[in-house]
Design a protein around this motif. Structure first.
Motif, PDB file in Angstrom:
ATOM      1  N   SER A  38     -12.649   4.886 -11.469  1.00  0.00           N
ATOM      2  CA  SER A  38     -11.608   3.854 -11.450  1.00  0.00           C
ATOM      3  C   SER A  38     -10.279   4.402 -10.965  1.00  0.00           C
ATOM      4  N   ARG A  39      -9.949   5.630 -11.354  1.00  0.00           N
ATOM      5  CA  ARG A  39      -8.669   6.183 -10.934  1.00  0.00           C
ATOM      6  C   ARG A  39      -8.655   6.452  -9.435  1.00  0.00           C
ATOM      7  N   LEU A  40      -9.764   6.892  -8.879  1.00  0.00           N
ATOM      8  CA  LEU A  40      -9.826   7.059  -7.427  1.00  0.00           C
ATOM      9  C   LEU A  40      -9.665   5.731  -6.710  1.00  0.00           C
ATOM     10  N   THR A  41     -10.254   4.674  -7.283  1.00  0.00           N
ATOM     11  CA  THR A  41     -10.111   3.347  -6.682  1.00  0.00           C
ATOM     12  C   THR A  41      -8.663   2.888  -6.697  1.00  0.00           C
ATOM     13  N   ILE A  42      -7.964   3.133  -7.811  1.00  0.00           N
ATOM     14  CA  ILE A  42      -6.559   2.731  -7.904  1.00  0.00           C
ATOM     15  C   ILE A  42      -5.701   3.522  -6.920  1.00  0.00           C
ATOM     16  N   TYR A  43      -5.942   4.834  -6.856  1.00  0.00           N
ATOM     17  CA  TYR A  43      -5.186   5.641  -5.890  1.00  0.00           C
ATOM     18  C   TYR A  43      -5.479   5.200  -4.458  1.00  0.00           C
ATOM     19  N   GLY A  44      -6.720   4.827  -4.168  1.00  0.00           N
ATOM     20  CA  GLY A  44      -7.049   4.346  -2.834  1.00  0.00           C
ATOM     21  C   GLY A  44      -6.345   3.049  -2.486  1.00  0.00           C
ATOM     22  N   LEU A  45      -6.259   2.131  -3.442  1.00  0.00           N
ATOM     23  CA  LEU A  45      -5.534   0.872  -3.198  1.00  0.00           C
ATOM     24  C   LEU A  45      -4.045   1.129  -2.978  1.00  0.00           C
ATOM     25  N   GLN A  46      -3.467   2.023  -3.774  1.00  0.00           N
ATOM     26  CA  GLN A  46      -2.045   2.328  -3.584  1.00  0.00           C
ATOM     27  C   GLN A  46      -1.789   2.998  -2.241  1.00  0.00           C
ATOM     28  N   LEU A  47      -2.658   3.917  -1.857  1.00  0.00           N
ATOM     29  CA  LEU A  47      -2.471   4.610  -0.586  1.00  0.00           C
ATOM     30  C   LEU A  47      -2.643   3.662   0.592  1.00  0.00           C
ATOM     31  N   SER A  48      -3.632   2.785   0.534  1.00  0.00           N
ATOM     32  CA  SER A  48      -3.819   1.822   1.628  1.00  0.00           C
ATOM     33  C   SER A  48      -2.659   0.850   1.717  1.00  0.00           C
ATOM     34  N   GLU A  49      -2.085   0.459   0.584  1.00  0.00           N
ATOM     35  CA  GLU A  49      -0.921  -0.445   0.596  1.00  0.00           C
ATOM     36  C   GLU A  49       0.274   0.217   1.279  1.00  0.00           C
ATOM     37  N   ILE A  50       0.534   1.489   0.960  1.00  0.00           N
ATOM     38  CA  ILE A  50       1.685   2.180   1.556  1.00  0.00           C
ATOM     39  C   ILE A  50       1.476   2.369   3.057  1.00  0.00           C
ATOM     40  N   LEU A  51       0.264   2.776   3.449  1.00  0.00           N
ATOM     41  CA  LEU A  51       0.011   2.998   4.870  1.00  0.00           C
ATOM     42  C   LEU A  51       0.115   1.706   5.672  1.00  0.00           C
ATOM     43  N   MET A  52      -0.337   0.613   5.117  1.00  0.00           N
ATOM     44  CA  MET A  52      -0.235  -0.659   5.826  1.00  0.00           C
ATOM     45  C   MET A  52       1.213  -1.112   5.971  1.00  0.00           C
ATOM     46  N   LYS A  53       2.045  -0.808   4.989  1.00  0.00           N
ATOM     47  CA  LYS A  53       3.462  -1.174   5.098  1.00  0.00           C
ATOM     48  C   LYS A  53       4.207  -0.265   6.062  1.00  0.00           C
ATOM     49  N   LYS A  54       3.812   1.012   6.130  1.00  0.00           N
ATOM     50  CA  LYS A  54       4.497   1.947   7.015  1.00  0.00           C
ATOM     51  C   LYS A  54       4.118   1.705   8.476  1.00  0.00           C
ATOM     52  N   LEU A  55       2.804   1.641   8.756  1.00  0.00           N
ATOM     53  CA  LEU A  55       2.303   1.487  10.129  1.00  0.00           C
ATOM     54  C   LEU A  55       1.204   0.434  10.154  1.00  0.00           C
ATOM     55  N   PRO A  56       1.585  -0.855  10.134  1.00  0.00           N
ATOM     56  CA  PRO A  56       0.542  -1.894  10.123  1.00  0.00           C
ATOM     57  C   PRO A  56      -0.245  -1.971  11.428  1.00  0.00           C
ATOM     58  N   SER A  57       0.392  -1.689  12.539  1.00  0.00           N
ATOM     59  CA  SER A  57      -0.302  -1.815  13.820  1.00  0.00           C
ATOM     60  C   SER A  57      -1.371  -0.741  13.994  1.00  0.00           C
ATOM     61  N   VAL A  58      -1.166   0.432  13.413  1.00  0.00           N
ATOM     62  CA  VAL A  58      -2.117   1.532  13.572  1.00  0.00           C
ATOM     63  C   VAL A  58      -3.243   1.435  12.546  1.00  0.00           C
ATOM     64  N   PHE A  59      -2.869   1.275  11.292  1.00  0.00           N
ATOM     65  CA  PHE A  59      -3.875   1.343  10.232  1.00  0.00           C
ATOM     66  C   PHE A  59      -4.642   0.037  10.058  1.00  0.00           C
ATOM     67  N   ALA A  60      -4.160  -1.072  10.624  1.00  0.00           N
ATOM     68  CA  ALA A  60      -4.939  -2.306  10.551  1.00  0.00           C
ATOM     69  C   ALA A  60      -6.240  -2.157  11.334  1.00  0.00           C
ATOM     70  N   VAL A  61      -6.158  -1.492  12.472  1.00  0.00           N
ATOM     71  CA  VAL A  61      -7.364  -1.258  13.277  1.00  0.00           C
ATOM     72  C   VAL A  61      -8.243  -0.189  12.628  1.00  0.00           C
ATOM     73  N   ASN A  62      -7.623   0.889  12.169  1.00  0.00           N
ATOM     74  CA  ASN A  62      -8.403   1.983  11.570  1.00  0.00           C
ATOM     75  C   ASN A  62      -9.091   1.556  10.280  1.00  0.00           C
ATOM     76  N   PHE A  63      -8.400   0.774   9.463  1.00  0.00           N
ATOM     77  CA  PHE A  63      -8.994   0.324   8.202  1.00  0.00           C
ATOM     78  C   PHE A  63     -10.178  -0.606   8.444  1.00  0.00           C
ATOM     79  N   ARG A  64     -10.049  -1.473   9.457  1.00  0.00           N
ATOM     80  CA  ARG A  64     -11.163  -2.378   9.742  1.00  0.00           C
ATOM     81  C   ARG A  64     -12.355  -1.610  10.332  1.00  0.00           C
ATOM     82  N   ARG A  65     -12.057  -0.575  11.092  1.00  0.00           N
ATOM     83  CA  ARG A  65     -13.114   0.197  11.733  1.00  0.00           C
ATOM     84  C   ARG A  65     -13.836   1.089  10.720  1.00  0.00           C
ATOM     85  N   GLU A  66     -13.110   1.663   9.767  1.00  0.00           N
ATOM     86  CA  GLU A  66     -13.691   2.606   8.820  1.00  0.00           C
ATOM     87  C   GLU A  66     -14.232   1.947   7.551  1.00  0.00           C
ATOM     88  N   GLY A  67     -14.095   0.650   7.402  1.00  0.00           N
ATOM     89  CA  GLY A  67     -14.666  -0.044   6.253  1.00  0.00           C
ATOM     90  C   GLY A  67     -13.732  -0.191   5.074  1.00  0.00           C
TER      91      GLY A  67
END
Length: 774
Positions: free
Chosen positions: A612-641
């Motif tokens: 559960s803690r890894l899941t929470i850290y993953g959600l927090q990290l994905s939220e920060i990355l999407m806010k910092k660089l939405p154009s880059v990580f939107a494609v990478n996140f969709r591609r990597e699952g």
């Protein structure tokens, strides 16, 4: 320790030898009489005639003596040993002890009484010589006493008069014109504490006299022997040494002592630092400078004692940033950083390495200005040296392979990550990070800290760890009054009124705890928030390039640490540090890292984990990355699952009812409950509101009962019908019995009767069942 070898020991007067001979003969007489006093069974009373003659001759040639009994170290005249043994024998027989056991018991009592009587008589003679006016006799008595103590133990020295001997030895320490007499008196005190550990309570009265030999050194041997005695006393009576100014006295002439004496002095200092409170800071503040200088030593034990002393000081004073600044003003941070860079295994052990990292992490957490100073002193090079073994710079274009990381234990790696985390500003407590408050609130209540308000300074102070455990245990047991000691003063903590009263003065003060929210006043956080400005944020704004290099170095190295670590605590600490780096980094650093490091696939693996803690850290990290660089990580996140994993978690957590929804009558159906179980294991399921129905009338109750009985009867009837329609096991067996059996095999015997090459014919396969069988 070895027996005392001195030329003075051979020049012992004749009266001492005579007394010793008399003591031995008298002890043997009393022991033999004690043995004959035991009434044994008839089978055990037989004696050989020769033994009887020898015992009669010994009893006729020796005069009887009154035995001595010892009670708590005092020599008290008592009845004869025969009466004592007889009384003990009667007591054991009344308790049902078998008589045949008294044979071995009698020999054991003979040995114990013989030793006790001999020790008491010898010690009594030595005490009389210590009270003599002749210094030569006193010196001879000290030498004999040292030899008796160094060769004895708790069993052989049973009944030694401790209360009488300690004041006499302390008095001999003041004979300043006779160095040899003072030296042997100090050795006798040391040997007394070694042989009889319970004697430290009485020897603690000699602390002022021992410290006096360190402040004005007249003889180096006496001073070093005093340090040895103080080292043994500091294990249980460090408070007495601290209040008497023992820390400054031990470090006053530290460089003039031998290596062993320096080790003893620093051990005494480290033990005293364990009980130093902020109100006692004036007792050890003058000793910070020599302790800091000793960090450059090449002796392993001296370095360990110095680091342990600083660790205990920082732990005791962490709630007072001003005292931390005072400790570090003499170059403590620089010396510790140099030790981390050198890291010689011949000097610094694993425990010392971990202790240094804990000191730096604690200081940087409670005093952020010192963290900024450390960053300016090439913190990036220090981190590269800790993780890689060299200070060669790393970049995102050439990622460091995992094989170049140094092999560290899990404890060492955890403390290194803690140091890296404290170099960066803290994360906010709102938004996507608000769940961290829930995680911290799930900790055990026994780890909560209790505080008391100091009336002199008006600030809240923490109870020590032992006192904190005592208060928590009393609170769990339901006790309202707890008696403890603070700075040498006895206090009573009243948990019902949340007050603390000093027994001597009657002064009262408030107490509080983070254990229950209603006990936590607003002023309790004043000490933690005393330094309102975070100097790390200020440095991040003023010198962004300095933090740019630090974040780039830490992002590469910590990513490799996370990929190569399997310990959960290390991975959690690494992710927490990565969250701080990503949150406070600029988008250009993250853009370069997205091209060089597999961040998206790592986040996808964290979201699909069962932790559960890894899941929470993953959600927090994905939220920060999407806010910092939405154009880059939107494609990478969709591609990597990553998007698929987030949608799956949302679908799984939709089964958890909200607080406003009533509790359903039937359990909700869901394809998978892995995500909900992961979240419930960490934050717990939200409280469900129980539906409230109006009370039923008597007629409605009867109607409901009748309907329930009808439904039950209908269900049972339908189940019976279904059971009859299906063929039972006996019927199925009967059908198989009616089947046509295959014809029996005919034996064909050829020319050779014993020919075994003939294989049996294949069994015919059973055909389909006939209509009758069906």
């Amino acid at each position: 320790h070895h027996p005392v070898s001195s030329p003075l020991h051979t020049a012992t007067p004749s009266n001492t030898n005579t007394a010793t001979t008399t003591t031995t003969s008298s002890s043997s007489t009393s022991s033999s009489s004690a043995l004959t006093a035991i009434s044994l069974p008839s089978s055990s009373k037989r004696k050989h005639p020769a033994d009887a003659g020898i015992s009669n001759a010994m009893s006729s040639s020796q005069e009887p003596r009154n035995s001595l009994d010892i009670d708590e170290g005092n020599v008290i005249p008592n009845s004869s040993v025969d009466d004592d043994v007889t009384r003990l024998q009667n007591l054991l027989e009344a308790r049902g002890v078998p008589p045949h056991l008294l044979t071995s018991f009698g020999s054991r009592m003979h040995l114990i009484l013989n030793r006790s009587s001999s020790t008491i008589n010898q010690a009594q003679n030595l005490l009389q010589q210590l009270q003599s006016k002749s210094e030569q006799e006193q010196l001879d008595a000290c030498v004999d006493l040292c030899q008796m103590l160094v060769m004895g133990n708790e069993e052989t020295l049973a009944g030694f008069p401790i209360r009488q001997s300690v004041p006499l030895l302390v008095q001999l320490l003041s004979v300043e014109h006779n160095m040899l007499l003072m030296h042997h008196a100090c050795r006798a005190l040391t040997y007394l504490m070694e042989s009889l550990p319970r004697s430290t309570v009485f020897v603690s009265e000699a602390v002022p006299s021992l410290l006096l030999k360190l402040r004005s050194i007249q003889c180096m041997d006496v001073a070093e022997q005093s340090l040895t005695a103080l080292e043994m006393l500091s294990k249980k009576h460090a408070r007495n040494i601290l209040q008497a100014g023992g820390v400054s006295a031990c470090l006053c002439y530290l460089d003039f002592f031998s290596i062993n004496a320096q080790r003893s002095a620093l051990v005494v200092t480290a033990n005293c630092c364990q009980i130093v409170t902020p109100s006692d800071s004036h007792l050890v503040m003058d000793c910070v400078s020599p302790l800091t200088a000793k960090l450059n030593t090449q002796d392993k034990k001296i370095l360990e004692s110095c680091c342990l002393a600083f660790s205990r000081l920082v732990e005791q004073w962490k709630s007072t940033p001003s005292l931390l600044m005072e400790i570090c003003k003499d170059g403590l941070i620089t010396n510790l950083q140099q030790l981390l860079l050198v890291g010689s295994p011949t000097v610094m052990t694993n425990n010392v390495f971990i202790t240094i990292l804990k000191i730096l992490s604690t200081v940087f957490h409670y005093c952020t200005s010192l963290a900024t100073d450390f960053i300016k002193q090439d913190a990036s090079g220090t981190i590269r040296s800790l993780l890689l073994g060299n200070k060669a710079p790393v970049s995102l274009t050439t990622t460091t392979p995992p094989s170049t990381l140094l092999h560290r234990s899990s404890n060492e790696m955890y403390e290194i990550l803690g140091l890296c985390s404290e170099l960066l500003p803290e994360l906010p407590k709102y938004g996507v990070f608000s769940v961290d408050n829930i995680i911290s609130g799930c900790e055990d209540d026994k780890n909560k800290q209790w505080y008391y308000k100091d009336n002199a300074s008006g600030e809240w102070q923490q109870f020590s760890k032992p006192d904190n455990k005592i208060i928590n245990a009393s609170c769990d047991a339901g006790d309202t009054d707890v008696s403890i000691r603070i700075s040498g003063n006895s206090v009573i903590v009243d948990l019902s009124t949340m007050k603390m009263e000093y027994e001597e003065t009657g002064e009262e003060c408030d107490i509080a705890s983070t254990r229950k929210k209603n006990f936590l006043p607003d002023i309790l956080t004043s000490n933690k928030d005393k330094e309102k400005e975070d100097h790390r944020l200020t440095l991040l704004k003023e010198e962004p390039m300095l933090y740019h290099e630090l974040c780039q170095t830490m992002l590469i190295l910590l990513f490799e640490v996370y990929r190569n670590s399997a310990v959960p605590s290390v991975r959690y600490k690494c992710l927490h540090c990565l969250l701080r780096i990503v949150y406070h980094s600029k988008p250009d650093i993250l853009k370069d890292s997205a091209e060089s490091l597999p961040l998206s696939s790592t986040v996808a693996g964290m979201l699909s984990s069962n932790d559960s803690r890894l899941t929470i850290y993953g959600l927090q990290l994905s939220e920060i990355l999407m806010k910092k660089l939405p154009s880059v990580f939107a494609v990478n996140f969709r591609r990597e699952g990553v998007m698929y994993a987030v949608k799956k978690i949302l679908a799984e957590t939709s089964c958890i009812p909200s607080k406003s929804d009533p509790m359903p009558l039937s359990p909700p159906t869901c394809s998978s409950s892995v995500g909900s179980s992961k979240l419930r294991s960490l934050v717990g399921s939200p409280p469900r509101s129980v539906p409230v129905f109006p009370p039923l009338s008597s007629s409605d109750q009867r109607t409901t009962r009748s309907r329930f009985k009808e439904s039950v009867s209908t269900t049972s009837a339908s189940s019976d019908t279904a059971r009859d329609s299906s063929p039972t096991l006996p019927k199925r067996l009967e059908v198989w019995r009616r089947r046509k059996k295959p014809p029996p095999l005919k034996k064909k015997i050829g020319k050779n009767k014993y020919n075994s090459s003939l294989s049996p014919p294949a069994l015919p396969s059973p055909g389909p069942p006939s209509k009758e069988d069906r």
